[in-house]
Each structure stands twice: as C-alpha cells, then as structure tokens.
Motif scaffolding. Structure first.
Motif, PDB file in Angstrom:
ATOM      1  N   ASN A   1     -14.323  35.089  25.653  1.00  0.00           N
ATOM      2  CA  ASN A   1     -12.906  35.326  25.919  1.00  0.00           C
ATOM      3  C   ASN A   1     -12.715  35.851  27.339  1.00  0.00           C
ATOM      4  O   ASN A   1     -13.684  36.106  28.068  1.00  0.00           O
ATOM      5  CB  ASN A   1     -12.292  36.263  24.866  1.00  0.00           C
ATOM      6  N   THR A   2     -11.468  36.014  27.740  1.00  0.00           N
ATOM      7  CA  THR A   2     -11.201  36.437  29.114  1.00  0.00           C
ATOM      8  C   THR A   2     -11.527  37.905  29.347  1.00  0.00           C
ATOM      9  O   THR A   2     -11.479  38.374  30.478  1.00  0.00           O
ATOM     10  CB  THR A   2      -9.725  36.169  29.479  1.00  0.00           C
ATOM     11  N   GLY A   3     -11.888  38.609  28.279  1.00  0.00           N
ATOM     12  CA  GLY A   3     -12.382  39.977  28.435  1.00  0.00           C
ATOM     13  C   GLY A   3     -13.881  40.023  28.647  1.00  0.00           C
ATOM     14  O   GLY A   3     -14.450  41.099  28.826  1.00  0.00           O
ATOM     15  N   GLY A   4     -14.533  38.843  28.597  1.00  0.00           N
ATOM     16  CA  GLY A   4     -15.965  38.777  28.849  1.00  0.00           C
ATOM     17  C   GLY A   4     -16.836  38.887  27.615  1.00  0.00           C
ATOM     18  O   GLY A   4     -18.061  38.888  27.721  1.00  0.00           O
ATOM     19  N   LYS A   5     -16.247  38.947  26.414  1.00  0.00           N
ATOM     20  CA  LYS A   5     -17.028  39.037  25.189  1.00  0.00           C
ATOM     21  C   LYS A   5     -17.292  37.637  24.637  1.00  0.00           C
ATOM     22  O   LYS A   5     -16.412  36.771  24.669  1.00  0.00           O
ATOM     23  CB  LYS A   5     -16.295  39.882  24.152  1.00  0.00           C
ATOM     24  N   THR A   6     -18.499  37.446  24.123  1.00  0.00           N
ATOM     25  CA  THR A   6     -18.897  36.148  23.589  1.00  0.00           C
ATOM     26  C   THR A   6     -19.227  36.263  22.110  1.00  0.00           C
ATOM     27  O   THR A   6     -19.882  37.210  21.681  1.00  0.00           O
ATOM     28  CB  THR A   6     -20.132  35.609  24.338  1.00  0.00           C
ATOM     29  N   ILE A   7     -18.747  35.297  21.335  1.00  0.00           N
ATOM     30  CA  ILE A   7     -19.161  35.171  19.947  1.00  0.00           C
ATOM     31  C   ILE A   7     -19.811  33.800  19.777  1.00  0.00           C
ATOM     32  O   ILE A   7     -19.409  32.828  20.418  1.00  0.00           O
ATOM     33  CB  ILE A   7     -17.999  35.351  18.951  1.00  0.00           C
ATOM     34  N   VAL A   8     -20.830  33.741  18.940  1.00  0.00           N
ATOM     35  CA  VAL A   8     -21.532  32.496  18.640  1.00  0.00           C
ATOM     36  C   VAL A   8     -21.288  32.171  17.182  1.00  0.00           C
ATOM     37  O   VAL A   8     -21.473  33.015  16.292  1.00  0.00           O
ATOM     38  CB  VAL A   8     -23.037  32.623  18.927  1.00  0.00           C
ATOM     39  N   ILE A   9     -20.844  30.926  16.911  1.00  0.00           N
ATOM     40  CA  ILE A   9     -20.505  30.501  15.558  1.00  0.00           C
ATOM     41  C   ILE A   9     -21.418  29.333  15.176  1.00  0.00           C
ATOM     42  O   ILE A   9     -21.149  28.184  15.522  1.00  0.00           O
ATOM     43  CB  ILE A   9     -19.027  30.088  15.446  1.00  0.00           C
ATOM     44  N   PRO A  10     -22.520  29.615  14.484  1.00  0.00           N
ATOM     45  CA  PRO A  10     -23.477  28.552  14.153  1.00  0.00           C
ATOM     46  C   PRO A  10     -22.903  27.549  13.154  1.00  0.00           C
ATOM     47  O   PRO A  10     -22.299  27.937  12.140  1.00  0.00           O
ATOM     48  CB  PRO A  10     -24.657  29.320  13.532  1.00  0.00           C
ATOM     49  N   ASP A  11     -23.080  26.282  13.455  1.00  0.00           N
ATOM     50  CA  ASP A  11     -22.744  25.182  12.536  1.00  0.00           C
ATOM     51  C   ASP A  11     -21.345  25.294  11.952  1.00  0.00           C
ATOM     52  O   ASP A  11     -21.102  24.927  10.790  1.00  0.00           O
ATOM     53  CB  ASP A  11     -23.771  25.120  11.397  1.00  0.00           C
ATOM     54  N   VAL A  12     -20.390  25.786  12.757  1.00  0.00           N
ATOM     55  CA  VAL A  12     -19.018  25.918  12.258  1.00  0.00           C
ATOM     56  C   VAL A  12     -18.398  24.556  11.967  1.00  0.00           C
ATOM     57  O   VAL A  12     -17.558  24.419  11.082  1.00  0.00           O
ATOM     58  CB  VAL A  12     -18.153  26.718  13.252  1.00  0.00           C
ATOM     59  N   VAL A  13     -18.835  23.526  12.696  1.00  0.00           N
ATOM     60  CA  VAL A  13     -18.392  22.156  12.447  1.00  0.00           C
ATOM     61  C   VAL A  13     -19.546  21.411  11.781  1.00  0.00           C
ATOM     62  O   VAL A  13     -20.597  21.229  12.393  1.00  0.00           O
ATOM     63  CB  VAL A  13     -17.974  21.456  13.759  1.00  0.00           C
ATOM     64  N   PRO A  14     -19.400  21.009  10.533  1.00  0.00           N
ATOM     65  CA  PRO A  14     -20.508  20.353   9.823  1.00  0.00           C
ATOM     66  C   PRO A  14     -20.777  18.943  10.340  1.00  0.00           C
ATOM     67  O   PRO A  14     -19.938  18.342  11.029  1.00  0.00           O
ATOM     68  CB  PRO A  14     -20.016  20.316   8.376  1.00  0.00           C
ATOM     69  N   ALA A  15     -21.914  18.405   9.990  1.00  0.00           N
ATOM     70  CA  ALA A  15     -22.325  17.097  10.500  1.00  0.00           C
ATOM     71  C   ALA A  15     -21.393  15.982  10.072  1.00  0.00           C
ATOM     72  O   ALA A  15     -21.317  14.939  10.734  1.00  0.00           O
ATOM     73  CB  ALA A  15     -23.759  16.799  10.057  1.00  0.00           C
ATOM     74  N   TRP A  16     -20.655  16.178   8.999  1.00  0.00           N
ATOM     75  CA  TRP A  16     -19.780  15.121   8.476  1.00  0.00           C
ATOM     76  C   TRP A  16     -18.378  15.151   9.089  1.00  0.00           C
ATOM     77  O   TRP A  16     -17.478  14.452   8.630  1.00  0.00           O
ATOM     78  CB  TRP A  16     -19.670  15.216   6.960  1.00  0.00           C
ATOM     79  N   TRP A  17     -18.168  15.937  10.144  1.00  0.00           N
ATOM     80  CA  TRP A  17     -16.831  16.077  10.718  1.00  0.00           C
ATOM     81  C   TRP A  17     -16.286  14.739  11.230  1.00  0.00           C
ATOM     82  O   TRP A  17     -17.038  13.841  11.600  1.00  0.00           O
ATOM     83  CB  TRP A  17     -16.837  17.099  11.849  1.00  0.00           C
ATOM     84  N   LYS A  18     -14.960  14.659  11.223  1.00  0.00           N
ATOM     85  CA  LYS A  18     -14.255  13.488  11.739  1.00  0.00           C
ATOM     86  C   LYS A  18     -13.229  13.946  12.770  1.00  0.00           C
ATOM     87  O   LYS A  18     -12.754  15.078  12.746  1.00  0.00           O
ATOM     88  CB  LYS A  18     -13.519  12.736  10.616  1.00  0.00           C
ATOM     89  N   PHE A  19     -12.882  13.047  13.693  1.00  0.00           N
ATOM     90  CA  PHE A  19     -11.850  13.360  14.679  1.00  0.00           C
ATOM     91  C   PHE A  19     -10.531  13.647  13.965  1.00  0.00           C
ATOM     92  O   PHE A  19     -10.145  12.947  13.036  1.00  0.00           O
ATOM     93  CB  PHE A  19     -11.684  12.212  15.675  1.00  0.00           C
ATOM     94  N   GLY A  20      -9.861  14.699  14.411  1.00  0.00           N
ATOM     95  CA  GLY A  20      -8.609  15.106  13.795  1.00  0.00           C
ATOM     96  C   GLY A  20      -8.773  16.249  12.815  1.00  0.00           C
ATOM     97  O   GLY A  20      -7.776  16.871  12.429  1.00  0.00           O
TER      98      GLY A  20
ATOM     99  N   TRP B   1     -19.477  26.957  25.227  1.00  0.00           N
ATOM    100  CA  TRP B   1     -20.605  26.028  25.190  1.00  0.00           C
ATOM    101  C   TRP B   1     -20.740  25.467  23.770  1.00  0.00           C
ATOM    102  O   TRP B   1     -20.245  26.043  22.801  1.00  0.00           O
ATOM    103  CB  TRP B   1     -21.899  26.653  25.661  1.00  0.00           C
ATOM    104  N   VAL B   2     -21.372  24.316  23.671  1.00  0.00           N
ATOM    105  CA  VAL B   2     -21.559  23.661  22.389  1.00  0.00           C
ATOM    106  C   VAL B   2     -23.014  23.214  22.269  1.00  0.00           C
ATOM    107  O   VAL B   2     -23.656  22.843  23.254  1.00  0.00           O
ATOM    108  CB  VAL B   2     -20.606  22.453  22.225  1.00  0.00           C
ATOM    109  N   LYS B   3     -23.531  23.288  21.065  1.00  0.00           N
ATOM    110  CA  LYS B   3     -24.879  22.787  20.782  1.00  0.00           C
ATOM    111  C   LYS B   3     -24.823  21.962  19.513  1.00  0.00           C
ATOM    112  O   LYS B   3     -24.360  22.430  18.469  1.00  0.00           O
ATOM    113  CB  LYS B   3     -25.871  23.936  20.604  1.00  0.00           C
ATOM    114  N   GLY B   4     -25.258  20.722  19.600  1.00  0.00           N
ATOM    115  CA  GLY B   4     -25.361  19.880  18.429  1.00  0.00           C
ATOM    116  C   GLY B   4     -26.680  20.096  17.725  1.00  0.00           C
ATOM    117  O   GLY B   4     -27.643  20.618  18.311  1.00  0.00           O
ATOM    118  N   SER B   5     -26.764  19.681  16.471  1.00  0.00           N
ATOM    119  CA  SER B   5     -28.006  19.848  15.714  1.00  0.00           C
ATOM    120  C   SER B   5     -29.137  19.003  16.290  1.00  0.00           C
ATOM    121  O   SER B   5     -30.315  19.251  15.992  1.00  0.00           O
ATOM    122  CB  SER B   5     -27.776  19.495  14.247  1.00  0.00           C
ATOM    123  N   SER B   6     -28.784  18.014  17.147  1.00  0.00           N
ATOM    124  CA  SER B   6     -29.817  17.166  17.762  1.00  0.00           C
ATOM    125  C   SER B   6     -29.776  17.228  19.288  1.00  0.00           C
ATOM    126  O   SER B   6     -30.412  16.411  19.962  1.00  0.00           O
ATOM    127  CB  SER B   6     -29.637  15.709  17.312  1.00  0.00           C
TER     128      SER B   6
END
Length: 258
Positions: free
Chosen positions: A228-247, A192-197
């Motif tokens: 993962n396929t073992g059923g464990k979930t990790i949450v990574i807050p703001d791993v992609v910053p707002a200034w990200w670009k495609f690529g 799942w993904v959550k944007g800052s807005s």
C-alpha cells in the motif's frame, strides 16, 4: 444547477463554480484547504465507472460517499481508493452545514478544463485541489443550492469489511487485475504476482486501480503481493485458484490493518 453530461467513459465528471483556494500545509495528517462541488444525481448513478476502474460503486463496495479528484490530488491514479475526511469551511461560506463532515473515497478523476479559467468553470484546473463529490456525500456537508463550497480535508484510514479483492481481466497473453476493497491507506503503490508455474514478477499500473502483467497466467493459481502507499506489504498465497476465468473476482482473507 446545470451539469454537463459525461464526455468519456473513464471520466464521469461534472463541475460547478468557485473561487480558487490554495492548498495549505498539512497533507501529512493535518487539514488542508480545497473546494468541492457535486455530480452524479441524487442516487449517485452518474458516478459509476470512473477513472479508477471500480465499475459499479454499489457492487464494489464504495457506495455513494465518493469523489472525483482534481489531478493534483488524483496523482495519475495513485490516489485511487484513498479516503478523505471533508468538512465544509463554515467560516467562508453561507452554504455550509456547520459542524458536519463526511468521509469520501477517491474513485474518479475530475479532469481540467483549460478552455476556461479557474474562476469561470475550470474548477479542477491545476493547481486547484478540488473534490467533485457524489451528490449524497455533498449533501452531508452543504446545501444543494450552494453549488460549490470551500472545504477543509485530510487523509483518513479506510475501513473495509472482508479482505482485499482481485478481479481478473485480460487475455491469454496478459492479465489485468483490478484490486479493490483495500483498507488502511486505501491505495496501492506496488504489486507483484506469482503463478504456480512461474516466478514472481512485478506488475505495473495500467490505469487507475488496474494492474497488469505481460505474461500468460491462465490455468495457474496466483499469489499476489500488494504494497500500500503506506509502505506495508501483504502476501496472499493462491488467492486466485487455477480454475479462474476472466471476469471473475476473488476475495482474500487478508487485509491491511492501517
């Protein structure tokens, strides 16, 4: 031995010859029976790309110990990133290097070839459980001239350096995220993904290890939840910053432990 050239960007697969060896019980941790061939050349350059979408396996960290899986093992991409310990069945083939094993990562699909039978070229035809291994991996368990060998295999945890990596693609109207460097089970079941807005929203597998969201998320910092396929979930807050670009790619400080 003869290799036919790749026929599709996503399916860089070559086959060699074998008899059918049925799968044995034990996919839940024991050893199972299968077969293996090799492709891609001595430097594994012919294994780049592939149906998991990892691109350059040197850059993405998967190296040359990789394999294309027949469709019963590939599972429509759900097995991308999984690690398998493979050993040549020395009791069934003279071409085995006795006592040797190699751990390979699933990075590609070995598609079926229904124009020929399973004993005459359809080495990846269902229900065959087959590994078309990068040549450097193959040579750790068998002799080059063997071409194809019976193997024993089992799932094994993937060991990775650093955190889970996210590579951004898509457009202003959707995002396509390649998720790589996954330790533990190696493969991803849900994202799942959550944007800052924006609110949290589920992503769907587009192909291989690429997950999509049909939402415009450009200009927002992105938090991901990865199961993962073992059923464990990790949450990574703001791993992609707002200034990200495609690529661009972004590596988290978080990793699966098993």
């Amino acid at each position: 031995m003869h290799r036919r050239p790749p026929s599709f960007l996503l399916f860089l697969v070559v086959a060699a010859a074998s008899r059918l060896v049925p799968a044995a019980a034990g996919d839940d941790g024991g050893w199972s029976k299968g077969t293996a061939t090799f492709y891609g050349g001595g430097d594994a350059s012919g294994t780049m790309g592939g149906a998991c979408g990892y691109g350059s396996l040197y850059w993405s960290g998967y190296g040359t110990d990789t394999a294309a899986l027949s469709s019963p093992l590939f599972d429509d991409g759900a097995s991308c990133g999984q690690c398998f310990k493979v050993t040549c069945d020395a009791g069934a083939s003279q071409w085995c290097l006795k006592g040797k094993s190699v751990t390979v990562t699933a990075t590609n699909l070995c598609p079926p070839n229904y124009a020929v039978s399973g004993d005459e070229g359809g080495w990846c035809n269902p229900p065959r459980r087959h590994f078309d291994m990068a040549q450097p991996a193959w040579l750790q368990i068998a002799q080059y001239k063997g071409g194809i060998v019976p193997v024993l295999y089992q799932r094994t945890p993937c060991v990775k350096q650093g955190g889970v990596r996210f590579t951004m693609a898509g457009s202003n109207y959707f995002v396509l995220v390649l998720i790589t460097n996954v330790a533990g089970t190696g493969s991803v079941k849900a994202v799942w993904v959550k944007g800052s807005s924006t609110d949290r929203m589920p992503m769907s597998r587009n192909w291989g290890a690429n997950w999509q969201s049909l939402a415009g998320l450009a200009g927002q910092a992105l938090t991901f939840g990865v199961t993962n396929t073992g059923g464990k979930t990790i949450v990574i807050p703001d791993v992609v910053p707002a200034w990200w670009k495609f690529g661009q790619s972004f590596t988290s400080g978080v990793q699966f432990s098993d």
